[in-house]
Scaffold this active site. Structure first.
Site, PDB file in Angstrom:
ATOM      1  N   PHE A 118       0.809  -1.217   0.000  1.00  0.00           N
ATOM      2  CA  PHE A 118       0.000   0.000   0.000  1.00  0.00           C
ATOM      3  C   PHE A 118       0.843   1.267   0.000  1.00  0.00           C
ATOM      4  CE2 PHE A 118       0.879  -0.036   4.507  1.00  0.00           C
ATOM      5  CZ  PHE A 118       0.656   1.249   4.973  1.00  0.00           C
ATOM      6  N   LYS A 119       2.095   1.158   0.399  1.00  0.00           N
ATOM      7  CA  LYS A 119       2.951   2.335   0.437  1.00  0.00           C
ATOM      8  C   LYS A 119       3.132   2.955  -0.953  1.00  0.00           C
ATOM      9  CE  LYS A 119       3.540   1.460   4.796  1.00  0.00           C
ATOM     10  NZ  LYS A 119       4.772   1.166   5.495  1.00  0.00           N
ATOM     11  N   ASP A 120       2.938   2.149  -2.015  1.00  0.00           N
ATOM     12  CA  ASP A 120       3.058   2.692  -3.369  1.00  0.00           C
ATOM     13  C   ASP A 120       2.023   3.778  -3.643  1.00  0.00           C
ATOM     14  OD1 ASP A 120       5.187   1.066  -4.276  1.00  0.00           O
ATOM     15  OD2 ASP A 120       3.809  -0.586  -4.677  1.00  0.00           O
ATOM     16  N   LEU A 123       3.931   6.650  -2.054  1.00  0.00           N
ATOM     17  CA  LEU A 123       5.342   6.869  -2.368  1.00  0.00           C
ATOM     18  C   LEU A 123       5.650   6.884  -3.858  1.00  0.00           C
ATOM     19  CD1 LEU A 123       6.933   4.984   0.617  1.00  0.00           C
ATOM     20  CD2 LEU A 123       7.161   7.412   0.063  1.00  0.00           C
ATOM     21  N   THR A 153       7.688   0.412   3.522  1.00  0.00           N
ATOM     22  CA  THR A 153       7.986   1.805   3.184  1.00  0.00           C
ATOM     23  C   THR A 153       9.329   1.920   2.469  1.00  0.00           C
ATOM     24  OG1 THR A 153       6.686   2.764   4.973  1.00  0.00           O
ATOM     25  CG2 THR A 153       8.478   4.089   4.139  1.00  0.00           C
TER      26      THR A 153
END
Length: 502
Positions: A118-120, A123, A153
């Site tokens: 989900f960090k994509d 980020l 992350t």
């Protein structure tokens, strides 16, 4: 004449006179007094605004929501950032963050980006926002991004900032504290401006070390002499948090489109979280006017957030457990500070609590403040056995394979519904591809894993699921390890200084 747009300022959770534009706050990352930047006011939207999102693409929805917070960015600048972040073939789903119906709830899949986490969602966008901010503010120094990661992350930030002009990025991860796939994703990272270093300790050691470096004024002067400034890609950076607000609006629009809810119906979200950023984004969406009922905070055995949301006492003085959900193996949840500021309205109180946490490892908030928080937030936790049980249950019931972190939320959501009888629709926020944790997922499904390497496990999970593993993960088996650095937590600053001079 067209009315002039009202600019939204960003201020510190710990007070002070500092007021920055969103571009300045994104570049700086952390306030000079150690606080986190928050919007001086939270914008609100109408039901018509939400309904208008239904026919739009994810990118178009993102532009609409981001405009409310990034008021010093032009709409064309935001559109450009969003297109570069989510466009092309970076994501393996045209919907970017699809919402799927599964048994009695929906699952918001946030892991279709290039690093399968989900960090994509944040980020891929943060580097674009930061590059645009560099031009808008006329900043000439190199921005050195410091990241502490519990697994996801780090790779997402490395992928986002790889070879971005005028930036460098250095990622610290806990040695032995991430999955084999997560480690390989980081240590094989290409790019002329990246560094990955393991820290002997846990995630909290890495995160505390990074925060100390940010607060070291003498070190900041040393870097300034080398025309370098520090910033962050962790969710302490507002530019990292604001993109996450978008997918709550997008999920609700998907539910409207599927006629699972009518406009105005409240929806609950159950979010697996360790650093409190993902769930806090849902709270901001609710404050903006999105019909959110309860936000259910799902923790693993490191259940410091569950205890806080139940008792009002935050106490990190406890045993630290390594679990099959390493991205949640966290005892210091940085983004909780933002919620406390908004809910209490007192920067002095927040500064006091954070000082207590640093000095004694604990603090207690007043009962009336806890009651106010509990009006929106519920909490629960699941140990490894319950997590594996949830994976098996979802597979048996729907032939759906979820990763361990999503399974924690699945189990906690189930327990919440049993406990409360809450009949509002529930969305489980799914934060990673199951292929990032193939071994644990296979064990949950009753498969033998002993003696098999990470890629044999990945292949076996492909066979069971009938779906292909993400290319970014399967390609790791042929990539060279480029980053082999390991440091003691006390030496992190020295490693940063050496990288800054390269």
């Amino acid at each position: 004449m067209k009315a002039e747009a009202i600019l939204l300022n960003y201020i510190s959770t710990r007070g002070g006179a500092e007021k920055l534009s969103s571009a300045e706050a994104i570049l700086q990352g952390l306030s000079g007094n150690g606080g986190l930047f928050v919007p001086e006011e939270i914008p609100t939207v109408s039901e018509a605004f939400i309904e208008a999102l239904v026919p739009l693409t994810y990118e178009q929805r993102a532009v609409r929501v981001l405009k409310e917070f990034l008021t010093d960015y032009g709409e064309d600048e935001i559109e450009g950032c969003v297109t570069r972040a989510y466009g092309g073939e970076k994501f393996d789903s045209e919907r970017r963050a699809p919402t799927r119906l599964l048994q009695d709830c929906s699952v918001l899949e946030l892991w279709h980006g290039p690093t399968s986490a989900f960090k994509d969602m944040a980020l891929q966008l943060l580097p674009q926002l930061m590059s645009t901010a560099l031009k808008k503010t006329g900043e000439k120094d190199t921005i050195l991004i410091l990241v502490a990661t519990s697994g996801d992350t780090g790779k997402a930030a490395l992928a986002g900032f790889q070879d971005v002009p005028q930036t460098k990025i250095m990622v610290f991860y806990p040695e032995g504290g991430v999955s084999k796939i997560q480690q390989l994703q980081m240590v094989t990272q290409e790019g002329g401006n990246v560094n990955v270093t393991a820290v002997r300790g846990n995630f909290d050691d890495a995160q505390t070390g990074v925060k100390k470096i940010f607060g070291d004024k003498a070190f900041a002067k040393e870097l300034a002499a080398a025309e370098t400034k520090l910033s962050s890609a962790n969710s302490i950076n507002w530019g990292r948090l604001v993109p996450q607000i978008v997918y709550y609006f997008s999920a609700y629009a998907d539910l409207l489109a599927a006629e699972r809810v009518k406009m105005g119906d409240a929806v609950n979200f159950c979010v697996p979280t360790g650093n409190f950023g993902d769930i806090l984004a849902g709270w901001y969406a609710k404050q903006m006017g999105l019909p959110v009922g309860r936000l259910v905070c799902a923790s693993n055995k490191n259940n410091v957030l569950t205890d806080f949301l139940t008792t009002g006492t935050y106490d990190r003085n406890r045993d630290f457990f390594k679990t099959i959900t390493p991205s949640m193996d966290i005892l210091i949840s940085s983004n909780l500070e933002r919620l406390l500021y908004h809910m209490s309205g007192s920067a002095d109180a927040v500064a006091g609590w954070m000082r207590e946490l640093a000095e004694t490892g604990r603090y207690t908030i007043p009962q009336d403040l806890l009651a106010k928080i509990q009006q929106t937030f519920a909490a629960g936790w699941a140990d490894d056995a319950a997590t594996k049980g949830a994976i098996a249950e979802a597979f048996e019931g729907s032939h759906y394979i979820m990763d361990t972190h999503t399974a924690v939320a699945w189990r906690v959501a189930d327990d919440y519904l049993d406990r409360t009888g809450d009949e509002r629709p529930m969305v489980v926020v799914s934060t990673a591809s199951p292929y990032k944790f193939s071994g644990s997922v296979l064990e949950a499904l009753g498969a033998a894993t002993e003696g098999k390497d990470a890629f044999a496990l990945l292949d076996e999970l492909q066979d069971i699921s009938g779906t292909a593993a993400p290319k970014g993960l399967s390609s790791l088996r042929t990539k060279d390890v480029r980053h082999k650095g390991v440091c003691e937590k006390k030496d992190m600053k020295n490693f940063v200084a050496a990288f800054a001079k390269q």
